[in-house]
Design a protein around this motif. Structure first.
Motif, short mmCIF file in Angstrom:
data_model
loop_
_atom_site.label_atom_id
_atom_site.label_comp_id
_atom_site.label_asym_id
_atom_site.label_seq_id
_atom_site.Cartn_x
_atom_site.Cartn_y
_atom_site.Cartn_z
N TYR A 203 3.93 -5.00 -5.45
CA TYR A 203 3.11 -3.87 -5.88
C TYR A 203 3.70 -2.55 -5.36
CZ TYR A 203 -0.42 -0.28 -5.76
OH TYR A 203 -1.07 0.92 -5.88
N PHE A 204 4.12 -2.55 -4.10
CA PHE A 204 4.60 -1.31 -3.50
C PHE A 204 5.79 -0.74 -4.26
CE2 PHE A 204 7.32 1.10 -0.66
CZ PHE A 204 6.42 2.00 -0.10
N TYR A 205 6.76 -1.59 -4.58
CA TYR A 205 7.96 -1.07 -5.24
C TYR A 205 7.76 -0.84 -6.73
CZ TYR A 205 10.62 -1.35 -0.99
OH TYR A 205 11.08 -1.11 0.28
N THR A 206 6.57 -1.15 -7.22
CA THR A 206 6.18 -0.73 -8.56
C THR A 206 5.43 0.59 -8.51
OG1 THR A 206 5.99 -3.04 -9.27
CG2 THR A 206 4.93 -1.37 -10.64
N ALA A 207 4.49 0.70 -7.57
CA ALA A 207 3.61 1.87 -7.51
C ALA A 207 4.25 3.06 -6.82
CB ALA A 207 2.30 1.49 -6.81
N ALA A 208 5.11 2.82 -5.83
CA ALA A 208 5.68 3.95 -5.07
C ALA A 208 6.51 4.87 -5.96
CB ALA A 208 6.51 3.43 -3.90
N PRO A 209 7.48 4.37 -6.75
CA PRO A 209 8.22 5.29 -7.63
C PRO A 209 7.31 5.99 -8.63
CG PRO A 209 9.37 3.19 -7.44
CD PRO A 209 8.01 2.99 -6.84
N LEU A 210 6.31 5.26 -9.15
CA LEU A 210 5.40 5.87 -10.12
C LEU A 210 4.56 6.97 -9.48
CD1 LEU A 210 4.50 5.70 -13.06
CD2 LEU A 210 2.80 4.00 -12.38
#
Length: 409
Positions: free
Chosen positions: A240-247
């Motif tokens: 989740y983190f590496y999906t949501a962080a860039p977004l």
């Protein structure tokens, strides 16, 4: 051509009053497709139907309500914020010094443990720690996708100088330019809006540098033990983190960039536009707007680079402690660089990296504040347990080392 012209005139006479979009669809797609399909073989009929569908898609995209994009964007922003808050609150609650929360603290710590601080016998609901590779593969692919899309969008739609904007608009008008460009430019008319688009590009560029290095380290620095595990919930949190962080770094323009890209694809297919040759690629045009950044952006980049460099140094030290994956020797006390002052300097460096991103953003986006809060809360929580593990494991462990924050914690 005469038959086609006569057919078009008849079609127009038979439909004197039409909605503008319906007129466009009829004139350029339905009538030519109907005429050609009646005169040509099956292959041309299929081509005409495909062109008709693409024409419909183009019209739908061009008439997409900007208000709908704003509504979806608002929902996305609040969804991300709610998710970051949901990740921060349990850690804060578990960190409160209350005996009543000991069981909750132990439960949450069980989800957060990984590697050396997780007992090797704990294989239930766990995955190999080498699955960290999945985080960075996802991070590289997703960040690259966002960066390329928004960078192209910024170049085409959001030039920083008003002179450039006027020039592009004039050229588009004189050459019968695309409605797609004028539609999207109308949403980014102010200097602040265009600056925010380029700021998102800059933040994603820094994030790309970060995840690329982490991916490199997974292959060439770390040798994860075959017995090293992490909890499945910790694994899902990383995904989740590496999906949501860039977004979270580009919420102000991500949806507009996706909409613009979809319009471009549809227009390319419908109108058969040729792609620009590689020699026409305006590299300086993609980079020059970043020279207009203020001290916030460059100060943030400096902080980011400071944390980035020291995290690489600390990861190199940790990686050198295990030269082979099958190595079973006892763990040793890491020394060098920031390990001389804290037990988890790589976590400290990660916090500095995201602090740099926050500073580079200007500190005006609450979503990025929550992203940093999530990083600080979770890494501090794990660092405290790592520090306790070191103290219990080694009798000669340096007592002047702090857990994660020098001279504080």
């Amino acid at each position: 051509m005469e038959d086609f012209h006569m057919f078009t005139q008849k079609g127009q006479a038979a439909n004197p009053v039409l909605h503008p979009d319906a007129t466009l669809l009829t004139r350029y797609y339905i009538l030519p497709a109907t005429f050609l399909c009646s005169q040509c073989p099956l292959q041309i009929s299929f081509f005409c139907h495909a062109r008709l569908m693409l024409g419909k898609m183009k019209i739908l995209m061009e008439t997409f309500d900007p208000q709908s994009i704003n509504t979806i964007k608002t929902c996305l922003i609040w969804l991300l914020r709610a998710a970051w808050i949901a990740g921060i609150l349990p850690v804060l609650i578990a960190s409160l010094p209350s005996p009543r929360l000991n069981s909750f603290h132990t439960l949450l710590l069980g989800f957060a443990k990984r590697g050396k601080i997780m007992p090797s016998s704990s294989n239930r609901f766990t995955v190999p720690q080498s699955f960290f590779l999945h985080f960075y593969l996802l991070g590289v692919i997703w960040t690259t996708f966002l960066l390329m899309g928004i960078w192209y969008f910024a170049y085409e739609v959001a030039p920083l100088s008003s002179e450039s904007l006027s020039y592009v608009a004039a050229v588009s008008h004189l050459t019968g330019g695309s409605h797609v460009f004028s539609l999207h430019k109308s949403r980014f008319t102010s200097d602040e809006d265009r600056f925010n688009v380029w700021k998102s590009v800059f933040l994603l560029l820094l994030m790309e540098i970060h995840v690329l290095r982490r991916l490199y380290e997974t292959f060439h620095v770390f040798n994860y033990s075959s017995s090293a595990r992490m909890h499945i919930l910790g694994y899902l949190t990383g995904i989740y983190f590496y999906t949501a962080a860039p977004l979270s770094l580009c919420t102000l323009c991500a949806l507009e960039a996706f909409s613009f890209a979809a319009d471009q694809v549809a227009e390319f297919k419908v109108e058969g536009r040729e792609m620009l040759p590689i020699t026409d690629f305006d590299l300086w045009g993609y980079v020059k707007p970043m020279t207009r950044f203020g001290w916030f952006q460059w100060a943030g980049a400096t902080i980011f680079a400071w944390g980035w460099f020291h995290q690489f140094c600390c990861h190199t030290i940790l990686g050198s402690l295990r030269e082979r994956r099958d190595q079973t020797a006892e763990y040793v006390i890491p020394r060098g660089d920031w390990f001389e002052i804290v037990s988890s300097p790589h976590y400290l460096a990660e916090m500095i990296i995201y602090t740099g991103l926050l500073v580079a953003s200007g500190g005006t986006d609450f979503t990025i504040w929550l992203l940093l809060g999530f990083v600080v809360a979770n890494l501090s929580f794990v660092a405290a347990e790592t520090h306790r593990w070191y103290l219990q494991k080694f009798e000669d462990y340096p007592h002047n080392r702090f857990a994660i924050l020098p001279f504080v914690y």
